[in-house]
Write a protein that holds these residues in place. Structure first.
Motif, PDB file in Angstrom:
ATOM      1  N   ASN A   1      -6.541  14.834 -10.250  1.00 50.93           N
ATOM      2  CA  ASN A   1      -5.282  14.541 -10.462  1.00 50.93           C
ATOM      3  C   ASN A   1      -4.695  15.640 -11.530  1.00 50.93           C
ATOM      4  O   ASN A   1      -4.009  15.506 -12.414  1.00 50.93           O
ATOM      5  N   LYS A   2      -5.561  17.116 -11.136  1.00 49.45           N
ATOM      6  CA  LYS A   2      -5.299  18.039 -11.993  1.00 49.45           C
ATOM      7  C   LYS A   2      -4.797  19.258 -10.994  1.00 49.45           C
ATOM      8  O   LYS A   2      -5.169  19.439  -9.875  1.00 49.45           O
ATOM      9  N   GLN A   3      -4.219  20.305 -11.573  1.00 45.93           N
ATOM     10  CA  GLN A   3      -3.914  21.555 -10.743  1.00 45.93           C
ATOM     11  C   GLN A   3      -4.792  22.668 -11.490  1.00 45.93           C
ATOM     12  O   GLN A   3      -4.869  22.676 -12.573  1.00 45.93           O
ATOM     13  N   SER A   4      -5.064  23.389 -10.392  1.00 42.02           N
ATOM     14  CA  SER A   4      -5.626  24.786 -10.906  1.00 42.02           C
ATOM     15  C   SER A   4      -5.231  25.878  -9.826  1.00 42.02           C
ATOM     16  O   SER A   4      -4.599  25.756  -9.162  1.00 42.02           O
ATOM     17  N   PHE A   5      -5.784  27.152 -10.296  1.00 45.93           N
ATOM     18  CA  PHE A   5      -5.347  28.234  -9.361  1.00 45.93           C
ATOM     19  C   PHE A   5      -6.492  29.202  -9.310  1.00 45.93           C
ATOM     20  O   PHE A   5      -7.484  29.299 -10.242  1.00 45.93           O
ATOM     21  N   ILE A   6      -6.364  29.974  -8.228  1.00 47.82           N
ATOM     22  CA  ILE A   6      -7.271  31.208  -8.099  1.00 47.82           C
ATOM     23  C   ILE A   6      -6.376  32.363  -7.577  1.00 47.82           C
ATOM     24  O   ILE A   6      -5.203  32.200  -6.791  1.00 47.82           O
ATOM     25  N   TYR A   7      -6.687  33.579  -7.677  1.00 43.85           N
ATOM     26  CA  TYR A   7      -6.191  34.649  -7.093  1.00 43.85           C
ATOM     27  C   TYR A   7      -7.173  35.267  -6.186  1.00 43.85           C
ATOM     28  O   TYR A   7      -8.377  35.213  -6.030  1.00 43.85           O
ATOM     29  N   ILE A   8      -6.407  35.449  -4.869  1.00 37.89           N
ATOM     30  CA  ILE A   8      -7.171  36.121  -3.674  1.00 37.89           C
ATOM     31  C   ILE A   8      -6.310  37.301  -3.419  1.00 37.89           C
ATOM     32  O   ILE A   8      -5.304  37.453  -3.590  1.00 37.89           O
ATOM     33  N   GLY A   9      -7.209  38.081  -2.680  1.00 35.08           N
ATOM     34  CA  GLY A   9      -6.592  39.533  -2.250  1.00 35.08           C
ATOM     35  C   GLY A   9      -6.652  40.702  -3.225  1.00 35.08           C
ATOM     36  O   GLY A   9      -7.296  40.315  -4.264  1.00 35.08           O
ATOM     37  N   PRO A  10      -6.265  41.835  -2.781  1.00 32.17           N
ATOM     38  CA  PRO A  10      -5.535  41.958  -1.569  1.00 32.17           C
ATOM     39  C   PRO A  10      -6.460  41.907  -0.386  1.00 32.17           C
ATOM     40  O   PRO A  10      -7.838  42.272  -0.660  1.00 32.17           O
ATOM     41  N   LEU A  11      -6.198  41.336   0.819  1.00 35.27           N
ATOM     42  CA  LEU A  11      -7.247  41.284   2.154  1.00 35.27           C
ATOM     43  C   LEU A  11      -6.726  41.882   3.158  1.00 35.27           C
ATOM     44  O   LEU A  11      -5.455  42.123   3.349  1.00 35.27           O
TER      45      LEU A  11
ATOM     46  N   GLU B   1     -13.335  17.602  -6.669  1.00 37.31           N
ATOM     47  CA  GLU B   1     -13.513  18.295  -5.429  1.00 37.31           C
ATOM     48  C   GLU B   1     -13.869  20.024  -6.043  1.00 37.31           C
ATOM     49  O   GLU B   1     -13.574  20.357  -7.031  1.00 37.31           O
ATOM     50  N   GLU B   2     -14.414  20.573  -5.115  1.00 39.54           N
ATOM     51  CA  GLU B   2     -14.678  22.021  -5.504  1.00 39.54           C
ATOM     52  C   GLU B   2     -13.990  22.848  -4.188  1.00 39.54           C
ATOM     53  O   GLU B   2     -14.447  22.797  -3.238  1.00 39.54           O
ATOM     54  N   PHE B   3     -13.155  23.498  -4.374  1.00 41.87           N
ATOM     55  CA  PHE B   3     -12.432  24.589  -3.454  1.00 41.87           C
ATOM     56  C   PHE B   3     -13.579  25.610  -3.416  1.00 41.87           C
ATOM     57  O   PHE B   3     -13.888  26.346  -4.354  1.00 41.87           O
ATOM     58  N   ASP B   4     -13.948  25.838  -1.860  1.00 45.04           N
ATOM     59  CA  ASP B   4     -14.989  26.737  -1.924  1.00 45.04           C
ATOM     60  C   ASP B   4     -14.791  27.653  -0.589  1.00 45.04           C
ATOM     61  O   ASP B   4     -14.115  27.347   0.400  1.00 45.04           O
ATOM     62  N   SER B   5     -14.876  28.990  -0.816  1.00 47.49           N
ATOM     63  CA  SER B   5     -14.769  29.869   0.351  1.00 47.49           C
ATOM     64  C   SER B   5     -15.650  30.936   0.396  1.00 47.49           C
ATOM     65  O   SER B   5     -15.694  31.746  -0.548  1.00 47.49           O
TER      66      SER B   5
ATOM     67  N   LYS C   1     -13.983  26.914  -6.928  1.00 46.90           N
ATOM     68  CA  LYS C   1     -13.191  26.546  -8.122  1.00 46.90           C
ATOM     69  C   LYS C   1     -13.229  24.990  -8.117  1.00 46.90           C
ATOM     70  O   LYS C   1     -12.937  24.338  -7.303  1.00 46.90           O
ATOM     71  N   VAL C   2     -13.597  24.534  -9.176  1.00 44.46           N
ATOM     72  CA  VAL C   2     -13.736  23.047  -9.481  1.00 44.46           C
ATOM     73  C   VAL C   2     -12.403  22.555  -9.584  1.00 44.46           C
ATOM     74  O   VAL C   2     -11.517  23.190 -10.448  1.00 44.46           O
ATOM     75  N   LEU C   3     -12.164  21.328  -8.944  1.00 44.64           N
ATOM     76  CA  LEU C   3     -10.802  20.676  -8.993  1.00 44.64           C
ATOM     77  C   LEU C   3     -10.991  19.472  -9.576  1.00 44.64           C
ATOM     78  O   LEU C   3     -11.557  18.272  -8.865  1.00 44.64           O
ATOM     79  N   PHE C   4     -10.482  19.148 -10.915  1.00 43.40           N
ATOM     80  CA  PHE C   4     -10.579  17.873 -11.366  1.00 43.40           C
ATOM     81  C   PHE C   4      -9.767  17.007 -10.721  1.00 43.40           C
ATOM     82  O   PHE C   4      -8.470  17.390 -10.467  1.00 43.40           O
TER      83      PHE C   4
ATOM     84  N   PHE D   1     -13.046  25.289   2.283  1.00 44.04           N
ATOM     85  CA  PHE D   1     -13.419  23.789   2.427  1.00 44.04           C
ATOM     86  C   PHE D   1     -13.654  23.181   0.990  1.00 44.04           C
ATOM     87  O   PHE D   1     -13.805  24.100   0.162  1.00 44.04           O
ATOM     88  N   GLY D   2     -13.621  21.987   0.947  1.00 42.61           N
ATOM     89  CA  GLY D   2     -14.149  21.197  -0.177  1.00 42.61           C
ATOM     90  C   GLY D   2     -15.553  21.078  -0.001  1.00 42.61           C
ATOM     91  O   GLY D   2     -16.174  20.226   0.884  1.00 42.61           O
ATOM     92  N   GLU D   3     -16.296  21.380  -1.032  1.00 50.37           N
ATOM     93  CA  GLU D   3     -17.767  21.316  -1.147  1.00 50.37           C
ATOM     94  C   GLU D   3     -17.987  19.838  -1.043  1.00 50.37           C
ATOM     95  O   GLU D   3     -19.264  19.525  -0.537  1.00 50.37           O
ATOM     96  N   TYR D   4     -17.462  19.038  -1.647  1.00 52.81           N
ATOM     97  CA  TYR D   4     -17.895  17.625  -1.837  1.00 52.81           C
ATOM     98  C   TYR D   4     -17.440  16.697  -0.463  1.00 52.81           C
ATOM     99  O   TYR D   4     -18.062  15.584  -0.279  1.00 52.81           O
ATOM    100  N   ASN D   5     -16.348  17.339   0.172  1.00 52.87           N
ATOM    101  CA  ASN D   5     -15.931  16.650   1.363  1.00 52.87           C
ATOM    102  C   ASN D   5     -15.825  17.763   2.715  1.00 52.87           C
ATOM    103  O   ASN D   5     -14.806  17.923   3.102  1.00 52.87           O
ATOM    104  N   PRO D   6     -16.719  18.458   2.864  1.00 52.67           N
ATOM    105  CA  PRO D   6     -16.775  19.579   3.991  1.00 52.67           C
ATOM    106  C   PRO D   6     -16.332  19.332   5.209  1.00 52.67           C
ATOM    107  O   PRO D   6     -16.016  20.020   5.978  1.00 52.67           O
ATOM    108  N   ASN D   7     -16.475  18.117   5.523  1.00 49.13           N
ATOM    109  CA  ASN D   7     -16.201  17.806   6.830  1.00 49.13           C
ATOM    110  C   ASN D   7     -14.638  17.274   7.207  1.00 49.13           C
ATOM    111  O   ASN D   7     -14.066  17.440   8.276  1.00 49.13           O
TER     112      ASN D   7
END
Length: 119
Positions: free
Chosen positions: A76-86, A60-64, A71-74, A94-100
């Protein structure tokens, strides 16, 4: 001169460790092409770390667009991103491969002075 350089490097190293240690972490799971929780609340004006665990057997791809992150999510794996300050507001992701189905929101709230940071 060498001692001064070593001292400066040590002080900078400690300062960086304290900076990263103070970053709040929030966890999101992707399971069955759904994000859990689908809404997370974070404090305004602070950088935070989102840890995203893909429990599915497909990528999946975490997308905003509003967070300006992807961020591509492989599987059964874990990943991370930093956001902010907001600024306070609602930021969709949303997930780019399953946006609905894979949808969620980051809700940024202004903390009251003296209120603890709970995640």
């Amino acid at each position: 001169m060498l001692r001064l350089l070593v001292l400066i490097l040590l002080v900078n190293s400690v300062a960086c460790d304290e900076l990263f240690a103070a970053t709040a972490e929030y966890k999101i799971q992707l399971k069955g092409h759904l994000f859990y929780p689908s809404k997370i609340e974070i404090p305004a004006g602070q950088k935070v770390k989102l840890i995203i665990q893909n429990m599915d057997d497909t990528p999946e791809e975490f997308d905003s667009f509003s967070l300006n992150r992807e961020k591509v999510l492989f599987p059964n794996k874990q990943s991370f991103i930093y956001i902010g300050p907001l600024k306070p507001g609602i930021y969709d992701f949303f997930g780019e491969y399953n946006p609905n189905s894979a949808q969620g929101k980051v809700i940024v709230v202004k903390q009251k002075q003296g209120e603890p940071n709970v995640n």
